[in-house]
Write a protein that holds these residues in place. Structure first.
Motif, PDB file in Angstrom:
ATOM      1  N   SER A 194       0.837  -1.182   0.005  1.00  0.00           N
ATOM      2  CA  SER A 194      -0.055  -0.013  -0.028  1.00  0.00           C
ATOM      3  C   SER A 194       0.813   1.157   0.135  1.00  0.00           C
ATOM      4  N   SER A 195       2.025   1.132   0.396  1.00  0.00           N
ATOM      5  CA  SER A 195       2.933   2.509   0.354  1.00  0.00           C
ATOM      6  C   SER A 195       3.559   2.489  -1.002  1.00  0.00           C
ATOM      7  N   ILE A 211      -4.957   5.976  -1.644  1.00  0.00           N
ATOM      8  CA  ILE A 211      -4.009   6.723  -1.484  1.00  0.00           C
ATOM      9  C   ILE A 211      -3.019   6.309  -2.431  1.00  0.00           C
ATOM     10  N   ALA A 212      -2.043   6.681  -3.466  1.00  0.00           N
ATOM     11  CA  ALA A 212      -1.063   6.117  -3.876  1.00  0.00           C
ATOM     12  C   ALA A 212      -0.052   7.237  -4.102  1.00  0.00           C
ATOM     13  N   TYR A 250       3.803  13.658  -6.281  1.00  0.00           N
ATOM     14  CA  TYR A 250       2.326  13.448  -6.489  1.00  0.00           C
ATOM     15  C   TYR A 250       1.573  12.497  -5.435  1.00  0.00           C
ATOM     16  N   ALA A 251       0.411  12.940  -4.874  1.00  0.00           N
ATOM     17  CA  ALA A 251      -0.294  11.994  -4.410  1.00  0.00           C
ATOM     18  C   ALA A 251      -1.676  11.820  -5.278  1.00  0.00           C
ATOM     19  N   TYR A 252      -2.089  10.524  -5.284  1.00  0.00           N
ATOM     20  CA  TYR A 252      -3.186  10.217  -6.081  1.00  0.00           C
ATOM     21  C   TYR A 252      -4.092   9.650  -5.301  1.00  0.00           C
ATOM     22  N   PHE A 304     -10.079   1.807  -4.198  1.00  0.00           N
ATOM     23  CA  PHE A 304      -8.635   1.856  -3.876  1.00  0.00           C
ATOM     24  C   PHE A 304      -8.095   2.141  -5.173  1.00  0.00           C
ATOM     25  N   ILE A 305      -6.855   2.330  -5.238  1.00  0.00           N
ATOM     26  CA  ILE A 305      -6.101   2.773  -6.174  1.00  0.00           C
ATOM     27  C   ILE A 305      -4.521   2.407  -6.232  1.00  0.00           C
ATOM     28  N   ALA A 306      -3.880   2.081  -7.486  1.00  0.00           N
ATOM     29  CA  ALA A 306      -2.494   1.647  -7.643  1.00  0.00           C
ATOM     30  C   ALA A 306      -2.020   2.283  -8.953  1.00  0.00           C
TER      31      ALA A 306
END
Length: 349
Positions: free
Chosen positions: A28-29, A306-307, A312-314, A344-346
């Motif tokens: 996740s990080s 969060i990615a 940048y933070a998405y 969720f995002i990747a």
């Protein structure tokens, strides 16, 4: 499970390319699956997997979508998106061929299966051809990704929530021992180290109807271990060698995603209609890891994912995909794409 030889060969070649050219650890990080600048964001929304072109952060564009019922978690490696599904009758994990972003396709669907001990995936981390999967009801799975062999696996620990890795140590949150470690010098054969902390971590999971799950998240900055704890609404810092609690801060909300990058922790939070999580800050917060002090915050609408990559933070919420410039240690909105709302995002190529 019946899968055509053509599909198996295609997926195998795609993954071998991934392993040779740029596959990196997923968690996740670092959900990008690559150290290069991401081309796409992959977002689940409960019905689909969406692919968004984010090569220009100020102007993201919608590319394509593929139906995946009750999709809620996604992790990617080059050419492959691993999409977890929530409903008991849906697959455990759908492997999506994303080699052509404009035309994604499901290559393999791994069923929920008592004999394989698959129930509800909560976090995923890949190291070369080994996949570590935490399962809310079935513990830690160790699977062979090189051959997509999910039938041959090692199952460890109790009901598992999240995991991260520092060098040869895998840090796992589960109900058996709280926060604890495995040595993964031999990646496919984790060995319990006997180091654990079972008093400072919320090891429970909480359903979020109609799909989704709250649980505590674990990440690292290469030196310390950090947990975004659910029920007491805190980020907690632990010594990596002893898992002794070093510091903590209230985040005033229930974490939905957690990531660490460049000296800061980022956590998305929201309330649930389900007890006991009805009251929470809704948005994203940034904390300085050195002091665990709040740096900046932005309110959102059901913040969920969060990615991070470079400046940048998405961030995903019910209103869309929000891309923030974080170069100045604050959130400066660059763009919002309403079609990017989701769970969720990747990030990936």
């Amino acid at each position: 499970m019946k899968t055509s030889k053509k599909i198996q060969t295609s997926i195998f070649l795609t993954l071998m390319f991934s392993l040779l050219f740029g596959c990196s650890d997923n968690s996740s990080s670092d959900p990008s699956g690559s150290t290069t600048t991401p081309q796409y964001a992959y977002i689940t929304d409960g019905n689909d997997l969406k692919i968004i072109d984010v090569a220009v952060p100020t102007a993201p564009t919608f590319v394509s979508t593929i139906a995946i019922n009750t999709s809620y978690f996604v992790s990617v490696s080059p050419g492959v998106a691993y999409v977890a599904q929530y409903d008991a009758t849906a697959p455990y994990l759908s492997l999506v061929d994303i080699s052509n972003a404009a035309s994604p396709s499901i290559s393999i669907a791994i069923p929920k299966d008592n004999s394989l001990a698959f129930s509800l995936l909560s976090d995923m981390y890949t190291v070369n051809n080994v996949g570590y999967l935490t399962d809310v009801y079935r513990g830690l799975h160790v699977v062979d990704l090189a051959n997509f062999n999910f039938s041959s696996q090692v199952n460890l620990g109790g009901d598992a929530m999240s995991l991260t890795k520092v060098q040869n140590e895998l840090f796992v949150i589960d109900q058996a021992m709280g926060l604890h470690t495995y040595n993964v010098t031999t990646p496919e054969t984790p060995v319990a180290t006997g180091i654990f902390n079972n008093t400072e971590i919320d090891v429970s999971s909480y359903g979020d109807a109609p799909y989704g799950q709250y649980h505590s998240w674990v990440e690292n900055d290469g030196t310390s271990i950090f947990v975004a704890n659910t029920i007491d609404k805190k980020i907690k810092q632990f010594d990596a060698a002893t898992l002794t609690l070093m510091n903590e801060v209230s985040i005033e909300g229930y974490p939905t995603a957690f990531a660490i990058y460049n000296g800061n922790a980022y956590v998305t939070m929201k309330a649930s209609a389900n007890a006991p999580l009805q009251t929470s800050y809704d948005g994203i917060r940034m904390y300085d890891l050195a002091t665990l002090s709040l740096v900046d915050m932005k309110p959102l609408n059901l913040a969920s994912g969060i990615a991070l990559h470079n400046d940048y933070a998405y961030v995903t919420d019910a209103d869309g995909l929000h891309i923030y410039n974080i170069n100045g240690n604050n959130f400066v909105l660059e763009s919002t794409l309403t079609a990017g709302f989701g769970n969720f995002i990747a990030l990936g190529q």
